[in-house]
Design an enzyme around this catalytic site. Structure first.
Site, PDB file in Angstrom:
ATOM      1  N   SER A  63       0.828  -1.200   0.000  1.00  0.00           N
ATOM      2  CA  SER A  63       0.000   0.000   0.000  1.00  0.00           C
ATOM      3  C   SER A  63       0.863   1.251   0.000  1.00  0.00           C
ATOM      4  O   SER A  63       1.855   1.338   0.729  1.00  0.00           O
ATOM      5  CB  SER A  63      -0.904   0.009   1.236  1.00  0.00           C
ATOM      6  OG  SER A  63      -1.577   1.247   1.350  1.00  0.00           O
ATOM      7  N   TYR A 121      -0.414   6.067  -5.295  1.00  0.00           N
ATOM      8  CA  TYR A 121      -1.296   7.228  -5.315  1.00  0.00           C
ATOM      9  C   TYR A 121      -0.502   8.375  -5.920  1.00  0.00           C
ATOM     10  O   TYR A 121       0.612   8.657  -5.486  1.00  0.00           O
ATOM     11  CB  TYR A 121      -1.729   7.612  -3.898  1.00  0.00           C
ATOM     12  CG  TYR A 121      -2.821   6.760  -3.305  1.00  0.00           C
ATOM     13  CD1 TYR A 121      -4.052   6.642  -3.928  1.00  0.00           C
ATOM     14  CD2 TYR A 121      -2.618   6.088  -2.100  1.00  0.00           C
ATOM     15  CE1 TYR A 121      -5.058   5.869  -3.377  1.00  0.00           C
ATOM     16  CE2 TYR A 121      -3.624   5.321  -1.543  1.00  0.00           C
ATOM     17  CZ  TYR A 121      -4.835   5.210  -2.178  1.00  0.00           C
ATOM     18  OH  TYR A 121      -5.822   4.449  -1.635  1.00  0.00           O
ATOM     19  N   THR A 171      -3.680   3.770  -8.531  1.00  0.00           N
ATOM     20  CA  THR A 171      -5.048   3.888  -8.039  1.00  0.00           C
ATOM     21  C   THR A 171      -5.648   5.208  -8.513  1.00  0.00           C
ATOM     22  O   THR A 171      -5.155   6.284  -8.163  1.00  0.00           O
ATOM     23  CB  THR A 171      -5.079   3.792  -6.505  1.00  0.00           C
ATOM     24  OG1 THR A 171      -4.626   2.487  -6.127  1.00  0.00           O
ATOM     25  CG2 THR A 171      -6.487   3.998  -5.975  1.00  0.00           C
ATOM     26  N   LYS A 218      -6.014   0.931 -11.575  1.00  0.00           N
ATOM     27  CA  LYS A 218      -6.994   0.399 -10.625  1.00  0.00           C
ATOM     28  C   LYS A 218      -8.128   1.406 -10.430  1.00  0.00           C
ATOM     29  O   LYS A 218      -7.882   2.582 -10.159  1.00  0.00           O
ATOM     30  CB  LYS A 218      -6.323   0.103  -9.281  1.00  0.00           C
ATOM     31  CG  LYS A 218      -7.235  -0.470  -8.204  1.00  0.00           C
ATOM     32  CD  LYS A 218      -6.409  -0.868  -6.991  1.00  0.00           C
ATOM     33  CE  LYS A 218      -7.274  -1.444  -5.888  1.00  0.00           C
ATOM     34  NZ  LYS A 218      -8.017  -0.398  -5.152  1.00  0.00           N
ATOM     35  N   HIS A 222     -12.844   0.448  -5.062  1.00  0.00           N
ATOM     36  CA  HIS A 222     -12.086   0.789  -3.853  1.00  0.00           C
ATOM     37  C   HIS A 222     -12.798   0.235  -2.614  1.00  0.00           C
ATOM     38  O   HIS A 222     -12.863   0.883  -1.572  1.00  0.00           O
ATOM     39  CB  HIS A 222     -11.901   2.297  -3.728  1.00  0.00           C
ATOM     40  CG  HIS A 222     -10.639   2.692  -2.992  1.00  0.00           C
ATOM     41  ND1 HIS A 222      -9.416   2.792  -3.607  1.00  0.00           N
ATOM     42  CD2 HIS A 222     -10.422   2.994  -1.688  1.00  0.00           C
ATOM     43  CE1 HIS A 222      -8.509   3.162  -2.713  1.00  0.00           C
ATOM     44  NE2 HIS A 222      -9.088   3.289  -1.534  1.00  0.00           N
ATOM     45  N   ARG A 251     -15.533   2.401  -0.958  1.00  0.00           N
ATOM     46  CA  ARG A 251     -15.126   3.480  -0.050  1.00  0.00           C
ATOM     47  C   ARG A 251     -15.112   4.861  -0.695  1.00  0.00           C
ATOM     48  O   ARG A 251     -14.862   5.848  -0.017  1.00  0.00           O
ATOM     49  CB  ARG A 251     -13.733   3.176   0.515  1.00  0.00           C
ATOM     50  CG  ARG A 251     -13.704   1.962   1.408  1.00  0.00           C
ATOM     51  CD  ARG A 251     -12.288   1.492   1.689  1.00  0.00           C
ATOM     52  NE  ARG A 251     -11.484   2.447   2.425  1.00  0.00           N
ATOM     53  CZ  ARG A 251     -11.571   2.675   3.730  1.00  0.00           C
ATOM     54  NH1 ARG A 251     -12.479   2.019   4.450  1.00  0.00           N
ATOM     55  NH2 ARG A 251     -10.777   3.531   4.328  1.00  0.00           N
ATOM     56  N   ASP A 295     -11.313  -6.347  -8.035  1.00  0.00           N
ATOM     57  CA  ASP A 295     -11.169  -6.005  -6.625  1.00  0.00           C
ATOM     58  C   ASP A 295     -12.513  -5.477  -6.149  1.00  0.00           C
ATOM     59  O   ASP A 295     -13.261  -4.904  -6.940  1.00  0.00           O
ATOM     60  CB  ASP A 295     -10.093  -4.916  -6.498  1.00  0.00           C
ATOM     61  CG  ASP A 295     -10.093  -4.219  -5.158  1.00  0.00           C
ATOM     62  OD1 ASP A 295      -9.365  -4.669  -4.271  1.00  0.00           O
ATOM     63  OD2 ASP A 295     -10.804  -3.214  -5.003  1.00  0.00           O
ATOM     64  N   SER A 296     -12.857  -5.698  -4.907  1.00  0.00           N
ATOM     65  CA  SER A 296     -14.076  -5.181  -4.258  1.00  0.00           C
ATOM     66  C   SER A 296     -15.128  -6.277  -4.121  1.00  0.00           C
ATOM     67  O   SER A 296     -15.604  -6.819  -5.122  1.00  0.00           O
ATOM     68  CB  SER A 296     -14.700  -3.991  -4.993  1.00  0.00           C
ATOM     69  OG  SER A 296     -13.792  -2.901  -5.092  1.00  0.00           O
TER      70      SER A 296
END
Length: 426
Positions: free
Chosen positions: A130, A154, A180, A298, A322, A325, A353-354
């Site tokens: 991360s 990020y 992301t 992403k 995400h 979120r 993802d998710s």
């Protein structure tokens, strides 16, 4: 039984231990796993991991999307030997599974990302470091040996910092870069807002930054240029705790940090440069020129964005909300997957993802066309309950269930899965 696949090996391990009165370190079922984690975490930590945007409709939609698909098993097919592995960017993985990036894991467990890294390395499942990690990528990489890892990026308002993070990821042995795109601003998250809690404002989840030479220079420049401070309100116990938390986050002596302006300047610097809302397709040209790593985007949910991503030369996509979120009432990731796959037409890997909670979910997503999936909250709950052992068990449970689902539906390899083995029931 040991030669019969990951699922039966995992069952055998659990049932043999049960003969001696031992049960798994953490609950195997996701509902009990989350319930137990909630009991051990404080309100802020649980809200940060469990929470979603708005009324959390997107979170519910991510789960409901899986419930709309049913598997149609086939029988009298020899499934005694199964291969759950997949190849991704030249690496053979034990299953179509990666550990997705989860930030601020120090809220959950003291060893945070380091415990996750060890568990990932032990199982061979890649970990996506991360960008908001609580341990630096270098520390985690050192614990992983030659096990696979990726890095989540990020996009900061400082391109110099972005370039530094990319260079460090390459040096740390990361094999792909996951940019992301859906968090150029923080989503509206009522659980955190009701508690007035943002971990980054306390210096938590910023270890990738405080370990970065460019960021540290920016912090020092900010502290040096600061003018006289405005009068501060009378300190409260919460404010004192916050200052202590910031002091712990900055490298060096804790005692010295308590008297230094740098820890607070680090938080202020992070909050000012964390993410760049102005990022556009043109920036991908710059990124491509700065790294040799495969680039995945992403947060792609629209087929037109998928097509444009391919035109920009990216190497893969991650269909993601995400974890629900960021945008409430967004389309679910699984519902977006078919159109994105149609736009891509097999030219690059598409991950999901998710909403993934189990091996059966992995099976469904892969049958619909995902190359692999990213797991998030479940391993965070395992971390909360039993650290590295808890994360490792969650991984083994998910892979074990995937393996058994593969065999029990009459399949022996991942490439045999397709939408034809599913029926839409809702």
């Amino acid at each position: 039984m040991d030669g019969a696949g990951a699922g039966r090996r995992r069952q055998n391990e659990v049932y043999r231990a049960g003969v001696f009165g031992h049960s798994p370190a953490v609950p195997v079922g996701i509902r009990r796993l989350q319930e137990r984690a909630k009991r051990v975490l404080d309100a802020r930590a649980y809200a940060y991991v469990a929470g979603g945007a708005g009324d959390e409709a997107t979170q519910r939609a991510n789960r409901a999307a899986f419930d709309r698909w049913a598997v149609v098993p086939r029988v009298l097919r020899d499934a005694s030997v199964r291969d759950t592995s997949v190849e991704l960017f030249g690496r053979r993985l034990p299953a179509p599974l990666l550990l997705g990036p989860v930030g601020a894991l120090e809220l959950v467990h003291a060893e945070a990302d380091l415990a996750v890294a060890r568990a990932a390395a032990a199982t061979g499942v890649p970990m996506v470091f991360s960008n908001q990690g609580s341990r630096s990528m270098e520390e985690c990489a050192a614990a992983m040996g030659d096990a696979p890892r990726w890095f989540q990026l990020y996009w900061s308002t400082s391109d110099e910092l972005v370039e530094s993070l990319i260079g460090r990821a390459e040096a740390a042995g990361c094999e792909a870069l996951v940019v992301t795109l859906d968090t150029t601003m923080l989503g509206w998250r009522p659980r955190d807002l009701d508690l007035g809690h943002l971990p980054f404002a306390l210096g938590k989840g910023i270890a990738q930054y405080t370990s970065d030479p460019v960021f540290r220079r920016l912090v020092e420049e900010r502290a040096a240029s600061a003018g006289p401070r405005e009068p501060q309100p009378r300190p409260t116990p919460a404010a004192v705790k916050a200052l202590v938390s910031m002091a712990k986050a900055w490298p060096g002596s804790f005692r010295d940090n308590l008297r230094s302006p740098l820890p607070r300047a680090a938080v202020e610097t992070f909050l000012s440069i964390y993410s760049r809302p102005s990022i556009s397709w043109d920036d991908l040209v710059w990124l491509r020129s700065r790294t040799r790593l495969p680039i995945l985007l992403k947060g792609v949910l629209h087929p037109d964005d998928a097509r444009q991503a391919l035109d920009a030369g990216v190497d893969g996509l991650v269909v993601s909300t995400h974890g629900g979120r960021q945008v409430d009432r967004s389309i679910s990731a699984l519902d977006a997957l078919p159109d994105v796959l149609g736009a891509v037409a097999g030219r690059v890997p598409v991950l999901l993802d998710s909403g993934v909670r189990s091996g059966a979910d992995v099976f469904t997503a892969v049958a619909l066309g995902a190359t692999a999936v990213l797991l998030g909250r479940p391993f965070a709950w395992g971390l909360a309950l039993a650290g590295e052992q808890g994360v490792r068990q969650v991984i083994e449970d998910v892979v074990g269930e995937f393996d058994l689902t593969l065999g029990l539906t009459g399949h022996t390899a991942v490439d045999q899965l397709s939408p034809d083995i599913l029926r839409r029931v809702g």
